[in-house]
Scaffold this motif. Sequence first.
Motif, mmCIF file in Angstrom:
data_model
loop_
_atom_site.group_PDB
_atom_site.id
_atom_site.type_symbol
_atom_site.label_atom_id
_atom_site.label_comp_id
_atom_site.label_asym_id
_atom_site.label_seq_id
_atom_site.Cartn_x
_atom_site.Cartn_y
_atom_site.Cartn_z
ATOM 1 N N TRP A 89 -6.453 6.624 -7.647
ATOM 2 C CA TRP A 89 -5.616 5.626 -7.493
ATOM 3 C C TRP A 89 -4.387 6.330 -6.823
ATOM 4 C CZ3 TRP A 89 -6.345 1.124 -6.707
ATOM 5 C CH2 TRP A 89 -7.431 0.141 -7.259
ATOM 6 N N GLN A 90 -4.127 7.651 -7.327
ATOM 7 C CA GLN A 90 -2.757 8.243 -6.795
ATOM 8 C C GLN A 90 -3.051 8.447 -5.284
ATOM 9 O OE1 GLN A 90 -2.010 12.131 -8.457
ATOM 10 N NE2 GLN A 90 0.276 11.835 -7.695
ATOM 11 N N THR A 91 -3.949 8.728 -4.758
ATOM 12 C CA THR A 91 -4.421 8.944 -3.511
ATOM 13 C C THR A 91 -4.293 7.629 -2.664
ATOM 14 O OG1 THR A 91 -6.051 10.804 -3.818
ATOM 15 C CG2 THR A 91 -6.174 9.770 -1.603
ATOM 16 N N ALA A 92 -4.726 6.641 -3.164
ATOM 17 C CA ALA A 92 -4.599 5.089 -2.436
ATOM 18 C C ALA A 92 -3.391 4.854 -2.758
ATOM 19 C CB ALA A 92 -5.535 4.279 -3.475
ATOM 20 N N LEU A 93 -2.475 5.206 -3.694
ATOM 21 C CA LEU A 93 -0.958 4.924 -3.616
ATOM 22 C C LEU A 93 -0.361 5.513 -2.359
ATOM 23 C CD1 LEU A 93 1.340 3.545 -5.036
ATOM 24 C CD2 LEU A 93 1.662 5.631 -5.999
ATOM 25 N N VAL A 94 -0.737 6.939 -2.164
ATOM 26 C CA VAL A 94 -0.057 7.416 -0.974
ATOM 27 C C VAL A 94 -0.393 6.807 0.375
ATOM 28 C CG1 VAL A 94 0.139 9.785 0.146
ATOM 29 C CG2 VAL A 94 0.267 9.627 -2.298
ATOM 30 N N ALA A 95 -2.120 6.337 0.431
ATOM 31 C CA ALA A 95 -2.512 5.709 1.488
ATOM 32 C C ALA A 95 -1.868 4.238 1.829
ATOM 33 C CB ALA A 95 -4.005 5.299 1.427
ATOM 34 N N THR A 96 -1.005 3.805 0.877
ATOM 35 C CA THR A 96 -0.572 2.382 1.076
ATOM 36 C C THR A 96 0.718 2.469 1.817
ATOM 37 O OG1 THR A 96 0.812 2.454 -1.082
ATOM 38 C CG2 THR A 96 -1.346 1.192 -0.970
ATOM 39 N N PHE A 97 1.328 3.703 1.976
ATOM 40 C CA PHE A 97 2.372 3.999 2.901
ATOM 41 C C PHE A 97 1.971 4.086 4.296
ATOM 42 C CE2 PHE A 97 4.184 5.350 -1.319
ATOM 43 C CZ PHE A 97 5.152 4.674 -1.266
ATOM 44 N N ALA A 139 0.293 0.022 -10.134
ATOM 45 C CA ALA A 139 -0.070 -0.700 -11.507
ATOM 46 C C ALA A 139 -1.299 -0.355 -11.869
ATOM 47 C CB ALA A 139 0.238 -2.172 -11.505
ATOM 48 N N ARG A 140 -2.344 -0.288 -10.873
ATOM 49 C CA ARG A 140 -3.825 0.165 -11.218
ATOM 50 C C ARG A 140 -3.803 1.575 -11.466
ATOM 51 N NH1 ARG A 140 -7.934 -3.678 -8.507
ATOM 52 N NH2 ARG A 140 -6.797 -5.510 -9.327
ATOM 53 N N MET A 141 -3.022 2.564 -10.788
ATOM 54 C CA MET A 141 -2.960 3.958 -11.098
ATOM 55 C C MET A 141 -2.472 4.143 -12.527
ATOM 56 S SD MET A 141 -0.649 6.970 -9.147
ATOM 57 C CE MET A 141 0.646 6.608 -10.291
ATOM 58 N N ALA A 142 -1.293 3.450 -12.789
ATOM 59 C CA ALA A 142 -0.830 3.535 -14.303
ATOM 60 C C ALA A 142 -1.731 3.081 -15.281
ATOM 61 C CB ALA A 142 0.611 2.893 -14.206
ATOM 62 N N ALA A 143 -2.430 2.269 -15.167
ATOM 63 C CA ALA A 143 -3.285 1.829 -15.947
ATOM 64 C C ALA A 143 -4.499 2.634 -16.178
ATOM 65 C CB ALA A 143 -3.983 0.479 -15.781
ATOM 66 N N SER A 144 -4.918 3.279 -14.976
ATOM 67 C CA SER A 144 -6.110 4.413 -15.041
ATOM 68 C C SER A 144 -5.845 5.621 -15.771
ATOM 69 C CB SER A 144 -6.649 4.753 -13.614
ATOM 70 O OG SER A 144 -5.492 5.657 -13.295
ATOM 71 N N LEU A 145 -4.348 5.865 -16.467
ATOM 72 C CA LEU A 145 -4.282 6.928 -16.999
ATOM 73 C C LEU A 145 -4.416 6.785 -18.526
ATOM 74 C CD1 LEU A 145 -0.847 8.152 -15.307
ATOM 75 C CD2 LEU A 145 -2.839 9.370 -15.564
ATOM 76 N N ARG A 146 -4.653 5.351 -18.997
ATOM 77 C CA ARG A 146 -4.661 5.136 -20.463
ATOM 78 C C ARG A 146 -5.949 5.649 -20.642
ATOM 79 N NH1 ARG A 146 -2.144 -0.419 -19.586
ATOM 80 N NH2 ARG A 146 0.009 -0.238 -19.565
ATOM 81 N N PRO A 147 -6.080 6.270 -21.808
ATOM 82 C CA PRO A 147 -7.523 6.679 -22.588
ATOM 83 C C PRO A 147 -8.244 5.695 -23.164
ATOM 84 C CG PRO A 147 -5.601 7.387 -23.849
ATOM 85 C CD PRO A 147 -5.259 6.746 -22.943
#
Length: 141
Positions: free
Chosen positions: A82-90, A133-141
């Motif tokens: 998701w972090q890669t996807a976040l950077v890709a949104t730019f 928001a999806r990236m942040a949610a993916s950090l939850r255990p």
Amino acid sequence: MDAREAQQALTLAARRRQQTITAGTAPWTRGQVWSLCSCALALGVLTDADMVWLWLVLMLTGVGVAWQRGVRLKPTRASSRWQTALVATFVPAAAVDVAFQAVARGLDWPLPNTVGMVGACLVIVTLTRAVQARMAASLRP
């Protein structure tokens, strides 16, 4: 320490751990999105006003704010994607910026760089915020 006190201590520790996880996995607030978009608009205005030298000040301020994250959780495989996807949104944000600038220049509108950044802000508000928001949610255990 009796069993009841020990259970209360464990419950308190579990509650604090959950608060930490919640704080570390919160999606961007409206204020944070507004701040990001206002910085993007400032870049457009600075370019249109031929004050490119102020970009350095704006970039240093942005980097300083970006590093202030508070809680850091261990990344997961999903959060890395998701972090890669976040950077890709730019990338689409930059493409929309260029497209809006081309239209503004073709129509001879004033402040074409600012108009381009308005388009980039639309992508940030819609696409980038959702991916974050999806990236942040993916950090939850």
